[in-house]
Write an enzyme that holds these catalytic residues in place. Structure first.
Site, PDB file in Angstrom:
ATOM      1  N   LYS A  35      -0.325   7.385  32.664  1.00  0.00           N
ATOM      2  CA  LYS A  35       0.647   8.036  33.563  1.00  0.00           C
ATOM      3  C   LYS A  35       1.682   7.007  33.952  1.00  0.00           C
ATOM      4  O   LYS A  35       1.413   5.800  33.909  1.00  0.00           O
ATOM      5  CB  LYS A  35      -0.054   8.545  34.828  1.00  0.00           C
TER       6      LYS A  35
ATOM      7  N   ASP B 220       6.584  15.263  34.243  1.00  0.00           N
ATOM      8  CA  ASP B 220       5.720  15.629  35.371  1.00  0.00           C
ATOM      9  C   ASP B 220       6.697  15.980  36.501  1.00  0.00           C
ATOM     10  O   ASP B 220       7.854  16.316  36.219  1.00  0.00           O
ATOM     11  CB  ASP B 220       4.776  14.466  35.739  1.00  0.00           C
TER      12      ASP B 220
HETATM   13  P1  NDP Z   1       8.322  19.977  39.065  1.00  0.00           P
HETATM   14  O1  NDP Z   1       9.089  18.808  39.478  1.00  0.00           O
HETATM   15  O2  NDP Z   1       8.905  20.893  38.045  1.00  0.00           O
HETATM   16  O3  NDP Z   1       7.900  20.814  40.339  1.00  0.00           O
HETATM   17  C1  NDP Z   1       7.060  20.309  41.321  1.00  0.00           C
HETATM   18  C2  NDP Z   1       7.062  21.291  42.425  1.00  0.00           C
HETATM   19  O4  NDP Z   1       6.240  20.984  43.531  1.00  0.00           O
HETATM   20  C3  NDP Z   1       8.414  21.368  42.994  1.00  0.00           C
HETATM   21  O5  NDP Z   1       8.618  22.678  43.338  1.00  0.00           O
HETATM   22  C4  NDP Z   1       8.277  20.423  44.174  1.00  0.00           C
HETATM   23  O6  NDP Z   1       9.269  20.464  45.097  1.00  0.00           O
HETATM   24  C5  NDP Z   1       7.042  20.927  44.706  1.00  0.00           C
HETATM   25  N1  NDP Z   1       6.488  20.074  45.699  1.00  0.00           N
HETATM   26  C6  NDP Z   1       6.366  18.744  45.703  1.00  0.00           C
HETATM   27  N2  NDP Z   1       5.800  18.329  46.831  1.00  0.00           N
HETATM   28  C7  NDP Z   1       5.553  19.447  47.539  1.00  0.00           C
HETATM   29  C8  NDP Z   1       4.982  19.692  48.791  1.00  0.00           C
HETATM   30  N3  NDP Z   1       4.546  18.673  49.553  1.00  0.00           N
HETATM   31  N4  NDP Z   1       4.856  20.969  49.216  1.00  0.00           N
HETATM   32  C9  NDP Z   1       5.276  21.993  48.447  1.00  0.00           C
HETATM   33  N5  NDP Z   1       5.848  21.803  47.254  1.00  0.00           N
HETATM   34  C10 NDP Z   1       5.984  20.558  46.822  1.00  0.00           C
HETATM   35  O7  NDP Z   1       6.915  19.472  38.583  1.00  0.00           O
HETATM   36  P2  NDP Z   1       5.826  20.214  37.721  1.00  0.00           P
HETATM   37  O8  NDP Z   1       5.903  21.674  37.910  1.00  0.00           O
HETATM   38  O9  NDP Z   1       5.940  19.652  36.367  1.00  0.00           O
HETATM   39  O10 NDP Z   1       4.490  19.646  38.376  1.00  0.00           O
HETATM   40  C11 NDP Z   1       3.756  20.331  39.396  1.00  0.00           C
HETATM   41  C12 NDP Z   1       2.322  19.876  39.391  1.00  0.00           C
HETATM   42  O11 NDP Z   1       1.722  20.157  38.132  1.00  0.00           O
HETATM   43  C13 NDP Z   1       2.104  18.379  39.614  1.00  0.00           C
HETATM   44  O12 NDP Z   1       0.893  18.187  40.300  1.00  0.00           O
HETATM   45  C14 NDP Z   1       1.972  17.846  38.189  1.00  0.00           C
HETATM   46  O13 NDP Z   1       1.263  16.638  38.154  1.00  0.00           O
HETATM   47  C15 NDP Z   1       1.179  18.973  37.572  1.00  0.00           C
HETATM   48  N6  NDP Z   1       1.225  19.083  36.120  1.00  0.00           N
HETATM   49  C16 NDP Z   1       2.400  19.135  35.430  1.00  0.00           C
HETATM   50  C17 NDP Z   1       2.388  19.294  34.061  1.00  0.00           C
HETATM   51  C18 NDP Z   1       3.629  19.442  33.264  1.00  0.00           C
HETATM   52  O14 NDP Z   1       3.518  19.642  32.062  1.00  0.00           O
HETATM   53  N7  NDP Z   1       4.820  19.378  33.852  1.00  0.00           N
HETATM   54  C19 NDP Z   1       1.146  19.342  33.297  1.00  0.00           C
HETATM   55  C20 NDP Z   1      -0.044  19.336  34.122  1.00  0.00           C
HETATM   56  C21 NDP Z   1       0.034  19.203  35.479  1.00  0.00           C
HETATM   57  P3  NDP Z   1       9.984  19.069  45.458  1.00  0.00           P
HETATM   58  O15 NDP Z   1      10.400  18.401  44.208  1.00  0.00           O
HETATM   59  O16 NDP Z   1      11.095  19.635  46.221  1.00  0.00           O
HETATM   60  O17 NDP Z   1       9.091  18.205  46.268  1.00  0.00           O
HETATM   61  O1  2IT Z   2      -0.361  15.997  34.191  1.00  0.00           O
HETATM   62  C1  2IT Z   2      -0.112  16.272  33.006  1.00  0.00           C
HETATM   63  O2  2IT Z   2      -0.993  16.617  32.214  1.00  0.00           O
HETATM   64  C2  2IT Z   2       1.280  16.233  32.563  1.00  0.00           C
HETATM   65  N1  2IT Z   2       2.166  15.963  33.367  1.00  0.00           N
HETATM   66  C3  2IT Z   2       1.624  16.462  31.119  1.00  0.00           C
HETATM   67  C4  2IT Z   2       1.425  15.207  30.315  1.00  0.00           C
HETATM   68  C5  2IT Z   2       1.861  15.273  28.885  1.00  0.00           C
HETATM   69  O3  2IT Z   2       1.752  14.214  28.241  1.00  0.00           O
HETATM   70  O4  2IT Z   2       2.316  16.302  28.405  1.00  0.00           O
END
Ligand code: NDP
Ligand code: 2IT
Length: 445
Positions: free
Chosen positions: A124, A164
């Site tokens: 990460k 992420d």
């Molecule tokens: P994004 O940046 O697209 O979105 C993250 C979201 O969470 C935003 O809406 C953000 O708003 C919000 N957020 C952050 N902090 C808070 C908070 N304290 N309260 C409410 N909302 C909050 O990220 P992703 O959708 O990619 O990631 C979301 C989650 O999924 C994370 O935990 C990430 O690690 C996980 N994840 C992502 C993957 C991927 O492929 N993208 C794969 C697997 C897991 P803001 O930015 O305004 O804080």
């Molecule tokens: O938390 C996760 O699994 C991710 N943000 C995606 C990682 C990846 O290499 O696609």
């Protein structure tokens, strides 16, 4: 294995790394029994070796803003474990980013990637850079400066970063452009790439789709499905968007999304153009969901609150770590929620998980339920290696199969005598065994 002893030694070595210590404790507690049944693990010091990253790379990222002021952020890459494949995991740009958060995410990624059945190790990275309110040009300059250091440490067979929080298609483009210029080759060194330059169809949707596929598998064990169910989603980013799309497609009614400013309750259901509007909100770089309520009359904005107080059947936390605590868990249980499936990484606190499990809810941890994102990154790597692109259907059906397979692994390793499936235990054991056995095969390195 003595979990308390290992934890107190780690607490001494890494004081204050709360999220990292939380993630390690959860894994150790659930694999303890299996570990003790296999004395070869203890003899090889597998636990002591797996809880520490192979290496931590920290660097400064200087960049100039649009006014010409100099800014300096910290950049990180944690290469945790590459026993089963090249390091693989996302990059997070958020002001809260620190060593503890990236170590927890890198540690979780080892087991998640193992569960996908694809050959990927765990890593990460990211930065405490805050994309909020930044111009496109500022984001580009930051990404270029970040890659100016990171490129020395990554490669398509070494370490393959992705997105992420705060890192989506736009940032991957800027990062990839800089890598390509520095290295002079066009390889699959990042995933989440644009569709015209090596990306995979379905990757943007994959984490949310995979989460809903996993929840559907869990619901099916009780003869249930998404059809006619009310669904609470938190976040409004990439994962929340994909989850809302698929949950709606399967007949569920998504009634909430959330941001750091509060949550939206839309009793009519967040579907169709409302889901598309989520992309606009995210792209605005404003970090707020409140404009939704003005755009779609009939919906309500609840400032500073979390969506878990709304009466729903299914909860999909898709925002960030520790965003659902014991009080939230009690609210969900009291409101008759039957299934909690984590799209985010570690969104439920340990106390909340205990409440879900004690009340017999279907509960899936992120490392199983959100593995569809990295799995589809793995499929992007396969396509890059073959110099081919698969159709939407091909990628989606492979993703679906992978999520079904992860569910099977969780049930196999997590089913209790009373029939309840402890998905946390199941995911941790299945993910761990593959990596631990690979480490054994390779000797002490
Ligand atoms: P994004 O940046 O697209 O979105 C993250 C979201 O969470 C935003 O809406 C953000 O708003 C919000 N957020 C952050 N902090 C808070 C908070 N304290 N309260 C409410 N909302 C909050 O990220 P992703 O959708 O990619 O990631 C979301 C989650 O999924 C994370 O935990 C990430 O690690 C996980 N994840 C992502 C993957 C991927 O492929 N993208 C794969 C697997 C897991 P803001 O930015 O305004 O804080
Ligand atoms: O938390 C996760 O699994 C991710 N943000 C995606 C990682 C990846 O290499 O696609």
């Amino acid at each position: 294995m003595n979990v308390d002893k290992i934890m107190s030694s780690l607490e001494k070595k890494h004081p204050g790394e709360v999220e990292y210590l939380q993630a390690v404790r959860e894994v150790l507690e659930s694999i303890e029994e299996v570990y003790n049944e296999n004395p070869q693990f203890e003899a090889a010091g597998i636990i002591e070796r797996i809880v520490e990253p192979d290496r931590v790379i920290i660097f400064k990222v200087p960049w100039a803003d649009d006014e010409g002021n100099v800014n300096v952020n910290l950049g990180y890459r944690i290469q945790f474990n590459n026993a089963i494949g090249p390091y693989k995991g996302g990059l997070r740009f958020h002001p809260s980013v620190n060593l503890s958060i990236l170590k927890f995410l890198g540690f979780e990624q080892i087991f998640k990637n193992s569960l996908t059945t694809l050959p990927m190790g765990g890593a990460k990275g990211g930065s405490d850079f805050n994309p909020k309110g930044k111009s496109n040009a500022e984001i580009m300059r930051f990404c270029q400066s970040f890659m100016l250091e990171l490129w020395k440490h990554i490669g398509p067979e070494i370490d393959v970063p992705a997105g992420d929080i705060g890192v989506g298609g736009r940032e991957i483009g800027f990062l990839y452009g800089m890598y390509k210029r520095l290295k002079g080759d066009h390889t699959g060194v990042l995933t989440g790439k644009g569709i015209n330059w090596g990306g995979s169809l379905i990757r943007p949707e994959a984490t949310g789709f995979g989460c809903v596929y996993f929840a559907s598998e869990m619901l099916a064990t009780r003869g249930e499905s998404f059809a006619g169910k009310r669904v609470a989603i938190s976040g409004f980013g990439n994962v929340a968007w994909g989850a809302a799309l698929k949950a709606t497609e399967l007949g569920g009614k998504v009634v909430t999304i959330s941001g750091p400013d509060g949550y939206i309750y839309d009793p009519e259901g967040i579907s169709g153009k409302k889901i598309e509007y989520m992309l606009e909100l995210r792209a605005s770089n404003e970090d707020i969901v409140s404009p939704y309520a003005k755009e779609f009359p009939g919906s309500e904005f609840h400032q500073g609150k979390r969506p878990w107080e709304v009466k729903v059947d299914i909860a999909l936390p898709c925002a960030t770590q520790n965003e659902l605590d014991e009080n939230d868990a009690k609210n969900l249980v009291n409101n008759g929620c039957i299934c909690v499936c984590e799209g985010a990484n570690m969104p439920s606190t340990p106390g909340a998980i205990e409440i879900f499990q004690n009340n017999g809810l279907l509960f899936a941890p992120g490392k199983a339920a959100n593995a569809g994102g990295v799995a589809t990154s793995g499929l992007e790597m396969s396509q890059n290696s073959m110099k081919l692109s698969w159709s939407k259907n091909e990628v989606d059906s492979r993703l679906h199969e992978i999520m079904k397979n992860i569910h099977i692994q969780c049930v196999k390793n997590g089913k209790r005598q009373d029939g309840y499936v402890d998905y946390v235990k199941g995911a941790n054991i299945a993910g761990f065994l593959k990596v631990a056995n690979a480490m054994l095969d390779m000797g002490l390195i």
